[in-house]
Structure formats: C-alpha cells, structure tokens
Design a protein around this motif. Structure first.
Motif, PDB file in Angstrom:
ATOM      1  N   SER A 195       0.826  -1.214   0.000  1.00  0.00           N
ATOM      2  CA  SER A 195       0.000   0.000   0.000  1.00  0.00           C
ATOM      3  C   SER A 195       0.858   1.260   0.000  1.00  0.00           C
ATOM      4  CB  SER A 195      -0.935  -0.011   1.220  1.00  0.00           C
ATOM      5  OG  SER A 195      -1.778  -1.128   1.184  1.00  0.00           O
ATOM      6  N   TRP A 222      -2.143   6.691   1.991  1.00  0.00           N
ATOM      7  CA  TRP A 222      -0.985   5.901   1.564  1.00  0.00           C
ATOM      8  C   TRP A 222       0.252   6.795   1.450  1.00  0.00           C
ATOM      9  CZ3 TRP A 222      -2.119   1.790  -2.780  1.00  0.00           C
ATOM     10  CH2 TRP A 222      -3.063   0.868  -2.305  1.00  0.00           C
ATOM     11  N   SER A 317      -6.505   4.263  -4.270  1.00  0.00           N
ATOM     12  CA  SER A 317      -5.948   3.550  -3.108  1.00  0.00           C
ATOM     13  C   SER A 317      -7.040   2.883  -2.277  1.00  0.00           C
ATOM     14  CB  SER A 317      -5.130   4.506  -2.238  1.00  0.00           C
ATOM     15  OG  SER A 317      -5.958   5.536  -1.717  1.00  0.00           O
TER      16      SER A 317
END
Length: 370
Positions: A195, A222, A317
C-alpha cells in the motif's frame, strides 16, 4: 529479428537520464542479434551500477568525457567533440552512426547517420511554459545546432508520435522522420503489492512536476515515495529515496500498487513503462504523449490540478477492484512496448540506411514508420 545483423554500429549515449537505460537495452539486444556495437558515452561517466545495465559484455563501452550538447549551448566543446568522434570512426570503421543527440550529426561522418530525438531544450521550455531565456544568444546557437543536425542526418527517430510532431514544428527537419516506441525486456508483474504510491524522476527537473505530487500527497492515507536525484530536500508530504540503482528501482516498482507521474513533459517516459511492466496502476498527467501510449490503461489528470491528482490517488488507493483492473491493463499494454519490437524496428531502419549508401550518394532521406 530472425536474420543475423551483420553490421558494426557506433552509438553515442549519455548517463544522465533515460537515454542510458534505452541505449544499454538496445545495444545489448543488437549485439545478441549479431551486430557489433561500440557504445560511446558523452557527459558524466557511467557509475558502477549503471555499467551492470549492459546485459551483454560484447558491447564495447567507450567513455569520452565530451560535453553534452544541452550543457554546452555555446558550443565550446564542439571542435573537440568533432575531433574525438571522427577519430573513433576512423579507428573503429562502423557501418552506421546512431546518435542519441543532435549536433553531432553535423560532423563529416563517412558512414550513414541516424539521430534519435529523445528530448531537447526547446520542447522542454515549450511544455513548461518557460521560453524567454531561449532567446539568449547561446540558446539560439543551441537551437541552430539542433536544427542543423536534424537537417544533416540521413534519418531521425522519435520515441512517440506526439514528440515527433513537436520536433517537426520546432525545427522543420528535411525528413519527416520515423516513430519507434521505446521498449524494455519482458518481466513478470509484481504479485506482492503493498500500500504505497511510487514516483520516479529527476526531482530538480521542473518538467517532472514534483511540486504537484507534494501538494497532492497532503492528506493521502498511503505514503508517496519518490526516487530520483535531488538538488535539495524533498518537499513535505513525500518520502524521498534518493537516486536508486536500476535494480533497486525495479524492485520498488514490483511492490508499488500505484505509480504516479504528473509530468508536464515526457517525450516517452521509460519509468512509466517500467512501472506498467511491474503491474502498477498508473495515474498520469493528461499530456499528448501519455494519451498516445496509455489511453485505456491509466487514469489521466490535469497536471496543474493538484486537488484532482489527490482525488485520483485517494480513489485508487481505496478501490481495490478498480486498482486491480488498472494494474492488469497497464501490464498488458506494456507488452506492446517490447525490447524485441524496438530492436527489430531499428534493424529495419539501419538496413534501409545502409542500402541507401554513404552520405551524399543519395538525394533522398529515409523515412520509415515502425
């Protein structure tokens, strides 16, 4: 690339940016196809990790310490460059000269010449809306040298259609030139994605638009990691990794879930290709080059709109399905830009040039689309 390439090529290169990655891959592939390649550096010498990028030891590396054309707009090193490179041609006897620069095409080569237009100062200034200084005498001298090189060479190549059109508009060379997309060796996409968002490039280069990334990074869940040489500390919001050896860079790409490039200027963008081949989802600036190469396989954003860039990165994300879909699409598109295809296209162009005879024998320019 079925037939053996029975030819000797003198290829110039530099170690500052993507030209080194491109020339190492191409030179190694050409040697594997049967050609002999003398790879002649200009500018800074190759570092130890850069030498390892030459995958075939049969490529002969020659380092000259000559000045790069964009670092010598006045042409102070021009006479020396002419002397050194002419001497190398006389010593090595190449069948063909492959120049990854412009002004050296004005030299009195015995062998046919090919110029590859990787980038130029004028197109950089145009894309960055920063042109005033290009009116200074030394930069007018640079512009004249680039135009003269393009007019003198037997053929020229652009790594994208979009950049080809820019070069034509800026310099109006005698030949229309060819488009040969850059390529890299195939690799498996990363399967253990983590991530984080990744970006790469010269942080000091305004065209990379790192400032937009720094602004976009504010508030993202992130982390945003950036690899590349920097002249000063990186803006807050980014984690700077400094300049990474190529092997380490590719290892990071294998793990990165998202790759971002808000660049204002990219004649091709090898780092984007390497990210796609590593299975990264791509968030790219909406510029003609990226549209040409990655339409349908990336999210595009206005490079001047940091808020839009932040939204695109935040959405991707958190949306696992969309991210996985884009990762697959980017990887599959990367297969179109293979090293084998690029090498085959250059070999066809080389053979066209050799068939046309030495400079001055034919009045026609070679124009091949590949």
């Amino acid at each position: 690339m079925n037939a053996r390439a029975d030819m000797r090529i003198l290829m110039t290169t530099d170690t500052v940016g993507g030209v080194w990655t491109y020339s190492c891959a191409l030179a190694s592939a050409l040697v594997a196809s049967g050609a002999e390649v003398d790879l002649v550096t200009m500018g800074p010498r190759a570092r130890s990790y850069q030498r390892t990028m030459l995958r075939d030891h049969r490529v002969r590396l020659i380092e000259t310490d000559l000045t790069l054309e964009w670092q010598d707009p006045e042409g102070c090193d021009l006479a020396n460059a002419r002397h050194v490179l002419s001497g190398l041609e006389a010593e090595l006897g190449p069948d063909l000269i492959h120049l990854n620069s412009f002004r050296e095409a004005t030299f009195d080569w015995r062998a046919p010449t090919l110029v590859v237009a990787h980038s130029c100062v004028n197109s950089w200034g145009l894309a960055c809306h920063d042109m005033d200084w290009l009116g200074e005498p030394r930069w007018r001298n640079y512009t004249e040298a680039v135009a003269a090189g393009l007019s003198r060479t037997q053929a020229w190549v652009s790594p994208s259609r979009a950049f080809h059109d820019v070069i034509e508009e800026l310099y109006q060379p005698g030949a229309h030139g060819s488009v040969i997309w850059n390529g890299i060796a195939p690799q498996a996409p990363g399967t253990r994605k983590q991530s984080f968002i990744f970006a790469a490039g010269r942080l000091w280069d305004r065209a990379k638009n790192i400032a937009a990334l720094a602004e976009a990074a504010q508030g993202l869940k992130w982390p945003l990691l950036v690899a590349g040489p920097a002249e000063r500390s990186t803006a807050s919001g980014l984690t700077s990794l400094g300049e990474l050896p190529h092997r380490a860079l590719r290892a990071r790409l294998q793990r990165a879930a998202i790759f971002a490039s808000p660049a204002l200027y990219e004649p091709f963008g090898l780092s984007v290709l390497e990210a796609a081949a590593s299975g990264c989802a791509l968030v790219l600036s909406d510029i003609p080059t990226f549209r040409e190469l990655w339409s349908g396989a990336a999210v595009f954003v206005d490079p001047c709109d940091a808020a839009a860039l932040r939204r695109a990165l935040a959405d991707l994300s958190t949306d696992d399905s969309k991210r996985a879909e884009l990762q697959r699409a980017a990887y599959e598109r990367s297969l179109d830009y293979s090293l084998a295809r690029m090498t085959g296209a250059y070999l066809r162009l080389y053979k066209e040039l050799l068939a046309s005879g030495p400079p001055g024998v034919t009045s026609e320019r070679i124009e091949v689309q590949a």
